[in-house]
Scaffold this motif. Structure first.
Motif, PDB file in Angstrom:
ATOM      1  N   ALA A  99     -11.558   5.248   5.544  1.00 31.22           N
ATOM      2  CA  ALA A  99     -11.634   4.346   4.395  1.00 31.22           C
ATOM      3  C   ALA A  99     -13.046   3.798   4.234  1.00 31.22           C
ATOM      4  O   ALA A  99     -13.556   3.667   3.107  1.00 31.22           O
ATOM      5  N   ASP A 153      -6.921  -2.657  -5.284  1.00 29.15           N
ATOM      6  CA  ASP A 153      -7.747  -2.076  -4.220  1.00 29.15           C
ATOM      7  C   ASP A 153      -7.165  -0.753  -3.724  1.00 29.15           C
ATOM      8  O   ASP A 153      -7.913   0.201  -3.462  1.00 29.15           O
ATOM      9  N   VAL A 154      -5.840  -0.687  -3.572  1.00 30.14           N
ATOM     10  CA  VAL A 154      -5.210   0.556  -3.107  1.00 30.14           C
ATOM     11  C   VAL A 154      -5.355   1.645  -4.165  1.00 30.14           C
ATOM     12  O   VAL A 154      -5.632   2.812  -3.845  1.00 30.14           O
ATOM     13  N   ALA A 204      -3.980   1.299   3.728  1.00 26.19           N
ATOM     14  CA  ALA A 204      -3.750   2.245   2.634  1.00 26.19           C
ATOM     15  C   ALA A 204      -4.006   3.677   3.096  1.00 26.19           C
ATOM     16  O   ALA A 204      -3.248   4.595   2.761  1.00 26.19           O
ATOM     17  N   TYR A 264     -10.741  -7.076   4.406  1.00 33.01           N
ATOM     18  CA  TYR A 264     -10.859  -6.060   3.353  1.00 33.01           C
ATOM     19  C   TYR A 264     -10.796  -4.661   3.946  1.00 33.01           C
ATOM     20  O   TYR A 264     -10.117  -3.768   3.395  1.00 33.01           O
ATOM     21  N   VAL A 270     -17.285  -0.278  -5.760  1.00 35.89           N
ATOM     22  CA  VAL A 270     -16.620  -1.340  -4.996  1.00 35.89           C
ATOM     23  C   VAL A 270     -17.180  -2.704  -5.369  1.00 35.89           C
ATOM     24  O   VAL A 270     -16.434  -3.674  -5.591  1.00 35.89           O
ATOM     25  N   LEU A 312      -8.837   3.110  -3.913  1.00 35.68           N
ATOM     26  CA  LEU A 312      -8.995   4.032  -2.786  1.00 35.68           C
ATOM     27  C   LEU A 312      -8.346   5.378  -3.100  1.00 35.68           C
ATOM     28  O   LEU A 312      -8.936   6.437  -2.830  1.00 35.68           O
ATOM     29  N   GLN A 327      -7.221  -3.858   5.045  1.00 37.69           N
ATOM     30  CA  GLN A 327      -6.356  -3.541   3.912  1.00 37.69           C
ATOM     31  C   GLN A 327      -6.529  -2.090   3.478  1.00 37.69           C
ATOM     32  O   GLN A 327      -5.543  -1.386   3.206  1.00 37.69           O
ATOM     33  N   ASN A 328      -7.767  -1.619   3.441  1.00 36.41           N
ATOM     34  CA  ASN A 328      -8.014  -0.226   3.084  1.00 36.41           C
ATOM     35  C   ASN A 328      -7.586   0.723   4.193  1.00 36.41           C
ATOM     36  O   ASN A 328      -7.166   1.855   3.922  1.00 36.41           O
ATOM     37  N   LEU A 343     -15.461   4.039   0.973  1.00 35.27           N
ATOM     38  CA  LEU A 343     -15.988   2.842   0.327  1.00 35.27           C
ATOM     39  C   LEU A 343     -17.509   2.878   0.248  1.00 35.27           C
ATOM     40  O   LEU A 343     -18.097   2.451  -0.757  1.00 35.27           O
ATOM     41  N   ALA A 399       0.825  -1.206   0.000  1.00 34.90           N
ATOM     42  CA  ALA A 399       0.000   0.000   0.000  1.00 34.90           C
ATOM     43  C   ALA A 399       0.860   1.257   0.000  1.00 34.90           C
ATOM     44  O   ALA A 399       0.588   2.215  -0.750  1.00 34.90           O
TER      45      ALA A 399
END
Length: 643
Positions: free
Chosen positions: A521, A598-599, A505, A498, A532, A602, A501-502, A525, A411
């Motif tokens: 985050a 995913d990063v 980031a 999930y 998403v 975002l 992970q965000n 989302l 990230a």
């Protein structure tokens, strides 16, 4: 330390890479204390002799082989000097307790393992006289073996098979391990007979060079796919979309055709036949109604699907653009490809350490006599028995911590790439810079995120263990309840993974604590929920197709290379090994690719929320992502800030 006690500003002002400070320091200190505790367990097992007993072995009286021992109170024949007796010998090595997974036989420390079969007590006497290695209990004299009445209980079971010591662990192991066949019952049942098993093993031995080559091929294909997937993602996505739409239309059409055909058949049936078969006619009416319901439901589903495809086509384009930019990221940051290797090596080292310490714990504790066999065993008693639970929690938390470090590193590198306008001014080693930022500022955040996953994973593992132990014993209601709880915890774990992970980031972008980053985050989302959903659904399927492509390509190459072997039964095991390895490699590499996507999303969502392309608020995004925002660009007359 809590999520609710944050003093940071409520409205987030995203300032990518502008400020950097330590985050979640109390959690870093807590994790450090926990790791010190893990190390203390290892030290405890070494100091108390558990490690030595595992490596050197010990006899049934509590004496460690190859060492001078101290007397154990209440245990006869303990405290012997075994300096010259370095090997552990089992009187009946085939007396195996499958449930407890251990040998129930008496164990002795001997000078030498018997290298040839000993069929009589005279052979035992001769072996003791010639080699100085007595294979009966210590209180029995070697030259009296044939005439002693105790020989039936305290001497090895005849015939004594030839054996050799295990490397490092110094246990005398029979050369012929056929008595351990019960552990391989499943394998024997699968292969049918020993000849098939031998042929399969021979196939692996004969094809080891090919297997290694195919594993390297899977590795190369996985690395190439991460770069070229940006060129084929558009084709895969639109093929998938077309197949789904065509499949829905075809299914709906078939159902309506079946319904119309059923109605036409019913209308042409004579009245006389209907009267003679009234029940059959009633059944046909029910069938017609069922077909009508199915066709109507399929029509509604197809209409909804077509509307979704119509309104989400731009979001599908965004998914393709993200895949395209992710391929560029791997070109600019080639060291990202090494992340699966580094993570795997770190996990492997830790798992080896964890297993060794677990084995040390198995031979640590106070000496106790087994009531059933009368043999001396070492067991943890009192508060010390909780050391095993502490060690088990450490396995989950530290493993999750290592995986979270990979996510934070990736990230951080992707965030640096995205928010650097001039790609020629990227750091020389963005990956190393991300690792240094992680170690200097954000280990506490990673520790907190991995601990949250641990809190969910451990109850799930406990429920799975209970379910396996009660298999066949619990009633249907309890079985259903257990499976429901396990499924719910698994879903919660995936959602938290999930979100974590965000959150990593967001921490990499703004250097905020875990809870603040997770909240920010989550808000981003939720605001982009449809995007998403599209990215996860379409992107996951494309990556799954990538995994299948690598596995099938490797398997096809394997079939071509193994074609010279005319015994096709020998293909099975090498191909299974290659396919499993190729899927594992593809999963590891494409998981990193998924993190990158995913990063990037975002970063893209933050970019479009706080920038509009006007002077002073230029977009950071790549040209490929700019296309997906073309309608906004046209409205604002954007003419600057493009890369």
């Amino acid at each position: 330390m809590g999520c609710c006690g944050s003093t940071e500003r409520t409205k987030r002002e995203w300032r990518p890479l502008e400020e950097r400070s330590c985050t979640d320091l109390p959690w870093f200190l807590l994790f450090t204390v926990f790791c010190v505790g893990m190390g203390s367990i290892c030290s405890f097992t070494i100091v108390t002799g558990g490690a030595a007993r595992l490596v050197f072995g010990y006899d049934s009286y509590g004496n460690t082989c190859g060492r001078r021992n101290e007397q154990i109170e209440g245990v006869r024949l303990s405290g012997l000097d075994h300096t010259d007796r370095r090997f552990v010998f089992f009187l009946d090595p085939c007396n195996i307790d499958i449930v407890q997974r251990k040998i129930k036989s008496m164990a002795l420390c001997v000078t030498l393992c018997p290298t040839e079969e000993l069929s009589t007590y005279q052979d035992l006497k001769r072996f003791a006289m010639v080699n100085g290695s007595e294979l009966c209990s210590y209180e029995l004299a070697g030259h009296k073996y044939p005439g002693l009445p105790e020989r039936f209980d305290k001497c090895p079971k005849l015939p004594v098979p030839p054996s050799k010591p295990l490397p490092v662990f110094n246990r005398c192991t029979p050369v012929d391990v056929s008595c351990y066949a019960r552990f391989a019952e499943a394998v024997v049942t699968f292969v049918g007979d020993n000849s098939v098993l031998h042929r399969l093993i021979a196939g692996v031995a004969a094809s080891k060079e090919i297997i290694i080559g195919l594993c390297v091929l899977a590795l190369v294909l996985s690395m190439l796919l991460m770069v070229i997937i940006r060129y084929i993602s558009a084709v895969l996505v639109w093929i998938l979309t077309s197949l789904v739409v065509l499949g829905s239309l075809a299914g709906t059409s078939v159902l309506w055709w079946l319904y119309i055909d059923h109605r036409l058949s019913a209308n042409h049936t004579s009245t006389r036949v209907l009267k003679e078969a009234k029940e059959e006619a009633g059944l046909g009416k029910d069938n017609g109604q069922a077909l009508l319901v199915y066709a109507a439901a399929a029509t509604v589903f197809t209409v909804i699907l077509l509307l979704l495809m119509l309104f989400m086509r731009k979001r599908v384009s965004l998914t393709i653009a993200l895949f395209h930019v992710a391929g560029k990221v791997f070109i600019h940051l080639p060291l990202l490809s090494l992340q699966p290797f580094i993570t795997f090596i770190a996990l492997l080292i830790f798992w080896i350490y964890w297993i060794l310490v677990l084995l040390f714990l198995g031979t640590t504790g106070n000496p106790t006599q087994n009531e059933e066999t009368g043999l001396t065993e070492f067991r943890l008693t009192g508060p010390l028995q909780y050391l095993t639970w502490y060690h088990a929690v450490g396995l989950v938390w530290i493993s999750e911590f290592i995986l979270a470090c990979q996510q934070m590193t990736v990230a951080g590198a992707v965030v640096t790439y995205y928010f650097t306008r001039d790609k020629n001014r990227l750091p020389v080693t963005p990956i190393l810079s991300s690792v240094l930022r992680l170690v200097r500022y954000h280990l506490g955040t990673v520790a907190k995120g991995s601990f949250i996953i641990t809190l969910v994973k451990i109850p799930r593992l406990i429920l799975m263990y209970i379910h396996n132990q009660l298999k066949g014993k619990e009633n249907a209601c309890a079985r259903c309840l257990l499976k429901t709880c396990i499924c719910c915890l698994w879903c919660l774990e995936k959602c938290l993974n999930y979100l974590n992970q965000n959150a990593y980031a967001a921490t990499a972008i703004n250097s905020t604590s875990f809870c603040t980053s997770a909240r920010d985050a989550f808000v981003i989302l939720v605001e982009n929920a449809l995007r998403v959903a599209t990215i996860n659904a379409v992107g996951d399927f494309v990556l799954f197709l990538g995994k299948i492509l690598i596995v099938t390509s490797t398997a096809f190459a394997g079939v071509l290379l193994l074609n010279y072997q005319r015994d096709y039964a020998e293909w099975l095991l090498p191909l299974i090994i290659v396919c499993l390895f190729s899927f594992l490699v593809a999963h590891c590499f494409l998981s990193v690719f998924e993190i990158v996507v995913d990063v990037l999303f975002l970063c893209f969502a933050i970019d479009t929320k706080y920038n509009d392309g006007t002077p002073g608020k230029e977009f950071f995004m790549d040209k490929a992502l700019m296309v997906s925002q073309q309608h906004k660009v046209m409205l604002r007359g954007q003419r600057s800030g493009w890369k």
